[in-house]
Design an enzyme around this catalytic site. Structure first.
Site, mmCIF file in Angstrom:
data_model
loop_
_atom_site.group_PDB
_atom_site.id
_atom_site.type_symbol
_atom_site.label_atom_id
_atom_site.label_comp_id
_atom_site.label_asym_id
_atom_site.label_seq_id
_atom_site.Cartn_x
_atom_site.Cartn_y
_atom_site.Cartn_z
ATOM 1 N N CYS A 125 0.839 -1.213 0.000
ATOM 2 C CA CYS A 125 0.000 0.000 0.000
ATOM 3 C C CYS A 125 0.871 1.259 0.000
ATOM 4 O O CYS A 125 2.097 1.186 0.059
ATOM 5 C CB CYS A 125 -0.941 0.008 1.199
ATOM 6 S SG CYS A 125 -0.083 0.234 2.766
ATOM 7 N N CYS A 183 3.484 1.743 2.738
ATOM 8 C CA CYS A 183 4.720 0.950 2.573
ATOM 9 C C CYS A 183 5.743 1.767 1.787
ATOM 10 O O CYS A 183 6.893 1.916 2.182
ATOM 11 C CB CYS A 183 4.463 -0.331 1.788
ATOM 12 S SG CYS A 183 3.248 -1.429 2.472
ATOM 13 N N ASP A 228 8.436 26.453 -33.808
ATOM 14 C CA ASP A 228 9.548 26.861 -34.671
ATOM 15 C C ASP A 228 9.099 26.580 -36.109
ATOM 16 O O ASP A 228 8.334 25.655 -36.349
ATOM 17 C CB ASP A 228 10.780 26.013 -34.304
ATOM 18 C CG ASP A 228 11.954 26.305 -35.210
ATOM 19 O OD1 ASP A 228 12.254 27.488 -35.403
ATOM 20 O OD2 ASP A 228 12.549 25.345 -35.729
ATOM 21 N N ASP A 238 13.324 21.579 -32.905
ATOM 22 C CA ASP A 238 14.005 20.350 -33.314
ATOM 23 C C ASP A 238 14.890 19.775 -32.216
ATOM 24 O O ASP A 238 15.540 18.763 -32.401
ATOM 25 C CB ASP A 238 14.810 20.562 -34.603
ATOM 26 C CG ASP A 238 15.960 21.537 -34.419
ATOM 27 O OD1 ASP A 238 16.223 21.929 -33.265
ATOM 28 O OD2 ASP A 238 16.585 21.915 -35.411
ATOM 29 N N ASP A 288 17.189 24.787 -30.882
ATOM 30 C CA ASP A 288 16.181 25.485 -30.078
ATOM 31 C C ASP A 288 16.328 25.170 -28.590
ATOM 32 O O ASP A 288 15.428 25.453 -27.809
ATOM 33 C CB ASP A 288 14.771 25.078 -30.541
ATOM 34 C CG ASP A 288 14.478 25.562 -31.950
ATOM 35 O OD1 ASP A 288 14.755 26.739 -32.232
ATOM 36 O OD2 ASP A 288 13.982 24.764 -32.767
#
Length: 718
Positions: free
Chosen positions: A3, A6, A414, A612, A616
């Site tokens: 759970c 834990c 772009d 790309d 950029d």
């Protein structure tokens, strides 16, 4: 781990180890990712920290070997334990159900009910369920308590042992209230829930399994003048690999010989095969078409694009979204709070004079409150969401990026290579006084010696229809064009200024056409042959087929679109108009792109930058979400938060749609997990919930959360 508490406890223990900077423990994948200073701590210290919480630590590399077999064995084990528990519990449940049917004294039905309600029979039937099939709950509960915490197993053990122990005490004291069937049924139902949960969790990592299965198992290589077939692991960088028609390409490399079309859809989602020839890059796991290829191996093993993608998806599936912090904070205090509520419930009913009711209500509180659903709500949705994205060629680096993307309300695109193909092509050819074929042949022959991209576009177009002759002489006029001699004819090709300089005057109609083409954002070259105007050739970087549709889709999703480019304003506006973008930022230098993104962010927008992934990079890093579109190379993967493997802008709205769908599922999961516990605990405390029903509801809640997350696999991304 069983759970949320834990996972929270293991995370806290690892965080306390010296030199540990960052920890992330994922309940769904059962993996911990730890960033630490190796000079201050090491594997052994981390191992000890985890063991103090009652768990063991296995190196990630070992879990990958046979991980699928281990998961299948766990599922088979849970199934066996559930079937045995169900067989032993069934008579007690049947007895309970039959007792509600009116029966006359001495009837067969009443005899059956008396037999099935016999406390000694129930003791014999329930003992193997409680301490055999349910023994793992005791082991895990002991480890949790020894480690100084409490988890779901502690709640189950306390609840069922209290019911079982009370029933034995009632037998000894000669009482009539027995809860053997309740404790056995709770354990059986929880085992059923765990079985379904384990099966469903296996399906959440199906995307990883699918990616791993794409790998070629062997490769055909040329070594020492012979052709050998070797396991793909033995291919070395620089090896010459031979791929026959219809075979998988085993590793990444560069084509040396041959021509073929390669199906890259399994990695990029792009349905059309990609033409490959000498010099073309090829990617491992893609499928060769009908031609034979010989290529040089450039990247092998963990360096291949597929290996990087698998690693990226694994990292993303193991990461946390910021929204999960809510669940983590609740989980940290949840189990101790539930124990307190159970104790108050028992003593409250005891003071009210109904100890039996107090016991059953306390058991129901302990069982209904197990926070499994809470711990699975976020990680299962992230696992399925990132996996679904990977199948569609959308690689998301982590849960935080998946969460951020759903808030995006402005996308900066772009131009070159994103909206457009990034490669100039001939768009218009108008000949005067000669055929178009003759004009193209002369222009291409003149440009053959040029290295200018516009010249290359003309040569490429001519090669599609036939050969290109060599020019007898060639001279470049920088900034203006070229002068060449082709087949004893003087050819001038370039700007109108070049023609005017050479005394060639163009007619008004030709000048008008040139102006019109330039207004469309095209670069127009005029050609004169032997001093006479002969042709206009327009070259442009063409818009991708789906760019306009992608912009329209983004707008329909209430996302604003901005185009940013270093190109001149006239070309930029023409491209913007073609794809439906009104806000165009032209003549922006690469170093100023990040500042433009920052400006948008300051205006209150949540910005995604799409480029790309290489030139950029500053803008991608500045944006709230950076998306690299196109190649999916290692550079692009490193540069962006999300890598769109397809060179197709439709992947941008698809990524936003996926993020929105995933966040919707996470919120639904968290709501139901919180709602379920918030409503369930008081109902159980006030004695309105049978412990058996509580056990069934608790098991069902976890399964529902996982199944809700799995429904993300059906989300439409095309």
């Amino acid at each position: 781990m069983s759970c949320a508490s834990c996972a929270a406890r293991v995370e806290r223990a690892l965080a306390k180890a010296p030199g540990v900077e960052k920890v992330n423990v994922n309940l769904a994948t059962e993996k911990a990712t730890v960033r630490f200073d190796p000079e201050k701590t090491g594997d052994e210290a981390l191992q000890r920290a985890v063991e103090r919480t009652g768990y063991g630590l296995v190196p990630w590399s070992e879990t990958e070997k046979g991980g699928e077999e281990r998961r299948e064995e766990e599922v088979r084990g849970l199934k066996r334990r559930f079937i045995l528990a169900a067989v032993l519990t069934a008579p007690m449940l049947i007895g309970m159900v039959l007792s509600f049917i009116p029966a006359s004294e001495g009837s067969v039905l009443q005899s059956i009910v008396h037999f099935l309600h016999n406390p000694y029979l129930q003791l014999v039937l329930s003992f193997p369920v409680q301490f055999g099939m349910g023994w793992s709950f005791y082991v895990h509960a002991y480890r949790a308590l020894r480690g100084g915490g409490a988890n779901m197993d502690v709640l189950v053990v306390m609840g069922t042992t209290a019911a079982y122990g009370y029933s034995i005490w009632q037998m000894i004291a000669g009482g009539h209230h027995f809860y053997f069937e309740a404790s056995a049924t709770i354990i059986t139902l929880i085992l059923l829930g765990r079985y379904f949960e384990a099966k469903a969790k296996g399906r959440t990592s199906a995307a990883i399994q699918k990616l791993m299965s794409l790998n070629a198992k062997s490769a055909r290589i040329e070594r020492d003048g012979r052709e050998l077939e070797v396991p793909v692991e033995e291919v070395r960088v620089g090896d010459v690999v031979v791929v026959r028609p219809g075979e998988k390409i085993p590793v990444d490399g560069t084509v040396l010989e041959g021509r073929s079309a390669v199906d890259e859809s399994m990695l990029t989602g792009e349905s059309l095969p990609v033409e490959k020839e000498s010099g073309s890059p090829v990617t491992g796991a893609t499928l060769n078409g009908n031609g034979a290829l010989k290529f040089r191996a450039d990247r092998v093993g963990t360096d291949t694009a597929l290996a990087q993608i698998i690693q990226l998806v694994e990292d993303a599936q193991g990461s946390k979204a910021p929204i999960q912090k809510i669940a983590d904070k609740v989980a940290a205090v949840f189990v101790p709070a539930v124990l307190a509520v159970a104790v108050i419930t028992f003593f409250g009913w005891l003071i009210a004079g109904d100890g039996v009711k107090g016991l059953t209500s306390a058991v129901a509180v302990l069982v209904i409150a197990c926070p499994c659903a809470l711990g699975l709500a976020t990680p299962t949705a992230i696992m399925v969401g990132t996996g679904r994205g990977a199948e569609a060629g959308i690689l998301i680096k982590g849960g935080e990026h998946l969460e951020n993307t759903h808030r995006v309300d402005a996308v900066v695109l772009d131009k070159t290579g994103t909206i457009t193909h990034g490669k100039p092509v001939v768009t218009d050819l108008l000949a005067y006084g000669m055929s178009e074929a003759e004009a193209l042949g002369l222009a291409a022959s003149a440009e053959k010696g040029s290295e200018h991209p516009l010249g290359e576009a003309i040569v490429m177009r001519a090669r599609e229809t036939g050969g290109v002759a060599d020019a007898e002489s060639f001279e470049a006029e920088p900034g203006r064009g070229i002068r060449a001699r082709v087949r004893d004819r003087e050819v001038l090709l370039g700007t109108r200024a070049l023609l005017e300089l050479e005394g060639v005057s163009m007619e008004a109609e030709m000048l008008g056409t040139m102006t019109k083409l330039e207004a469309e954002g095209k670069t127009v070259m005029a050609m004169a042959v032997d001093g006479t105007p002969a042709a206009l050739i327009a070259v442009a970087d063409t818009v991708k087929e789906t760019s306009a549709e992608a912009v329209k889709t983004l707008r329909s999703m209430a996302v604003g679109v901005v185009m940013m480019t270093g190109d001149n304003e006239r070309t930029a506006l023409a491209i913007g108009k073609k794809v439906g973008i009104e806000e165009v930022l032209a003549e922006v230098l690469p170093e100023n792109k990040a500042a433009e993104v920052e400006k948008l962010k300051r205006s209150g927008k949540v910005v995604a930058m799409v480029g790309d992934g290489i030139n950029d990079a500053p803008a991608l890093a500045t944006a709230d979400v950076g998306m690299a579109i196109g190649t999916g190379t290692d550079v692009a993967i490193q540069a962006a938060d999300i890598t769109l493997m397809r060179g197709d802008l439709m992947a941008v709205p698809a990524a936003i749609r996926l993020s929105r769908a995933t966040m919707r599922k996470i919120k639904q999961n968290l709501f139901w997990a919180f709602f379920y516990n918030t409503i369930g605990i008081p109902v159980a405390a006030f004695g309105l919930l049978n412990p058996v029903i509580a056990g069934g509801a608790m098991a069902l809640s976890s399964v529902c959360v996982v199944l809700n997350s799995l429904s993300l696999r059906a989300v439409h991304l095309e």
